[in-house]
Design a protein around this motif. Structure first.
Motif, PDB file in Angstrom:
ATOM      1  N   UNK A 104      11.667  15.348 -17.155  1.00 45.84           N
ATOM      2  CA  UNK A 104      12.619  15.157 -18.248  1.00 45.84           C
ATOM      3  C   UNK A 104      13.757  16.156 -18.097  1.00 45.84           C
ATOM      4  N   UNK A 105      14.990  15.657 -18.178  1.00 39.78           N
ATOM      5  CA  UNK A 105      16.162  16.513 -17.981  1.00 39.78           C
ATOM      6  C   UNK A 105      17.161  16.330 -19.120  1.00 39.78           C
ATOM      7  N   UNK A 106      17.538  17.431 -19.756  1.00 34.41           N
ATOM      8  CA  UNK A 106      18.616  17.439 -20.737  1.00 34.41           C
ATOM      9  C   UNK A 106      19.776  18.230 -20.135  1.00 34.41           C
ATOM     10  N   UNK A 107      20.812  17.540 -19.714  1.00 29.49           N
ATOM     11  CA  UNK A 107      21.990  18.237 -19.191  1.00 29.49           C
ATOM     12  C   UNK A 107      22.855  18.724 -20.339  1.00 29.49           C
ATOM     13  N   UNK A 108      23.573  19.822 -20.107  1.00 30.35           N
ATOM     14  CA  UNK A 108      24.473  20.369 -21.112  1.00 30.35           C
ATOM     15  C   UNK A 108      25.824  20.674 -20.477  1.00 30.35           C
ATOM     16  N   UNK A 109      26.858  20.672 -21.290  1.00 24.01           N
ATOM     17  CA  UNK A 109      28.216  20.826 -20.772  1.00 24.01           C
ATOM     18  C   UNK A 109      28.456  22.227 -20.239  1.00 24.01           C
ATOM     19  N   UNK A 110      28.037  23.241 -20.973  1.00 24.40           N
ATOM     20  CA  UNK A 110      28.287  24.620 -20.555  1.00 24.40           C
ATOM     21  C   UNK A 110      27.018  25.447 -20.418  1.00 24.40           C
ATOM     22  N   UNK A 111      26.067  25.284 -21.328  1.00 27.79           N
ATOM     23  CA  UNK A 111      24.862  26.122 -21.264  1.00 27.79           C
ATOM     24  C   UNK A 111      23.885  25.574 -20.228  1.00 27.79           C
ATOM     25  N   UNK A 112      22.849  26.354 -19.943  1.00 25.79           N
ATOM     26  CA  UNK A 112      21.853  25.946 -18.955  1.00 25.79           C
ATOM     27  C   UNK A 112      21.163  24.651 -19.379  1.00 25.79           C
ATOM     28  N   UNK A 259      14.934   9.625 -29.200  1.00 25.23           N
ATOM     29  CA  UNK A 259      13.496   9.736 -29.427  1.00 25.23           C
ATOM     30  C   UNK A 259      12.691   9.353 -28.182  1.00 25.23           C
ATOM     31  N   UNK A 260      13.308   8.600 -27.291  1.00 25.53           N
ATOM     32  CA  UNK A 260      12.618   8.194 -26.065  1.00 25.53           C
ATOM     33  C   UNK A 260      12.682   9.267 -24.985  1.00 25.53           C
ATOM     34  N   UNK A 261      13.356  10.376 -25.290  1.00 24.82           N
ATOM     35  CA  UNK A 261      13.486  11.479 -24.337  1.00 24.82           C
ATOM     36  C   UNK A 261      12.995  12.748 -25.033  1.00 24.82           C
ATOM     37  N   UNK A 262      11.682  12.863 -25.108  1.00 27.94           N
ATOM     38  CA  UNK A 262      11.057  13.922 -25.896  1.00 27.94           C
ATOM     39  C   UNK A 262       9.978  14.599 -25.061  1.00 27.94           C
ATOM     40  N   UNK A 263      10.084  15.915 -24.892  1.00 27.21           N
ATOM     41  CA  UNK A 263       9.107  16.624 -24.057  1.00 27.21           C
ATOM     42  C   UNK A 263       7.702  16.566 -24.641  1.00 27.21           C
ATOM     43  N   UNK A 264       7.599  16.409 -25.954  1.00 27.46           N
ATOM     44  CA  UNK A 264       6.283  16.377 -26.586  1.00 27.46           C
ATOM     45  C   UNK A 264       5.527  15.080 -26.312  1.00 27.46           C
ATOM     46  N   UNK A 265       6.247  14.062 -25.822  1.00 25.12           N
ATOM     47  CA  UNK A 265       5.591  12.779 -25.554  1.00 25.12           C
ATOM     48  C   UNK A 265       5.403  12.536 -24.057  1.00 25.12           C
ATOM     49  N   UNK A 266       5.723  13.512 -23.222  1.00 24.78           N
ATOM     50  CA  UNK A 266       5.604  13.334 -21.770  1.00 24.78           C
ATOM     51  C   UNK A 266       4.182  12.969 -21.353  1.00 24.78           C
TER      52      UNK A 266
END
Length: 270
Positions: A104-112, A259-266
């Motif tokens: 699972x990947x959450x990209x961000x504009x400036x932060x890590x 909701x379909x991109x949730x680390x708790x449901x991996x």
């Protein structure tokens, strides 16, 4: 796996395969190399807005220096996020020993970026530290940092030249990561002048030596706007290994939400 600066983005590993679209050839009549490089990057980013969501079926072919091959199959889901980087989810289906592994990947504009890997054999979710993002993803020649969406703010750019690339002309752009933990000192990308599609990327290590080369091909046009490469090959020049991603099917406008991109449901993903 949405590539680096002006890179193939491997969002959940669709390598999407390149979240790049462009309606027609555009000239960039700018004399300053840094300003011209940035302008091309901005045009590429702006042209890709609006794809919203996608889902794909792909295979990953790993080849070692002796030519031995192993094949993995996976599904990828990607979600465009307004005001932030994209979200991506990759689920491996074969072979049996890695079935159910999910990234699972959450990209961000400036932060890590935020990244998690679920390992079913251990039954735990592992967070990928920003300090470790230069490490190999699932034994492939792609690094974790290759799996994020392309964000302009995380690089400085330099236009190098325009030259032939196959039957087309390409802009050649150098991009330098601003993140001190990046495994790359720079990348050099070849983008065709007609559609700003990535044809090749060279990745240079922290010692400024050529480390890897990514080549992409077999582009298809979706929704009359978005080009996607259905083949991408990453070659490691130090080890002689390679990883090929082949997209077998790709669809857009899938009914996904955050909701379909949730680390708790991996752990429960099928």
């Amino acid at each position: 796996m949405t590539l680096n600066p002006l890179k193939l983005t491997i969002l959940g590993i669709t390598l999407a395969l390149t979240n790049i679209s462009f309606a027609a050839e555009q000239t960039f009549d700018i004399s300053d190399p840094a300003a011209k490089g940035l302008a091309i990057a901005q045009a590429r980013k702006a042209a890709d807005k609006g794809w919203q969501s996608s889902e794909s079926q792909s295979q990953m072919i790993l080849k070692n220096a002796q030519g031995d091959i192993s094949i993995r199959k996976f599904r990828s889901r990607a979600l465009e996020v307004e005001g932030d980087g994209d979200k991506g989810l990759t689920i491996f289906d074969t072979p049996r020993d890695i079935k159910g592994t999910a990234f699972l990947n959450f990209s961000h504009i400036t932060k890590n970026d935020d990244q998690w890997l679920y390992l079913p054999a251990l039954k735990r979710v592992k967070r990928i530290s920003s300090r470790n993002k230069s490490g190999p993803f699932m034994g492939s020649e792609f690094a974790y940092e290759d799996l994020s969406s392309f964000e302009i703010e995380k690089y400085s750019f330099l236009f190098l030249r325009q030259e032939p690339c196959g039957a087309q002309q390409c802009h050649v752009i150098e991009a330098t990561p601003t993140d001190r933990y990046s495994g790359y000192s720079k990348t050099i990308t070849w983008l065709d002048t007609n559609h700003l599609r990535v044809h090749k990327i060279e990745f240079y290590d922290r010692k400024k030596s050529l480390l890897k080369t990514l080549s992409s091909s077999q582009y298809n046009l979706y929704k009359d706007q978005y080009w996607r490469a259905h083949q991408a090959i990453m070659v490691n020049h130090l080890t002689g290994k390679s990883t090929e991603i082949i997209t077998e099917s790709l669809s857009f406008d899938v009914n996904f939400s955050t909701k379909d991109f949730n680390k708790n449901s991996l752990k429960r993903i099928k």
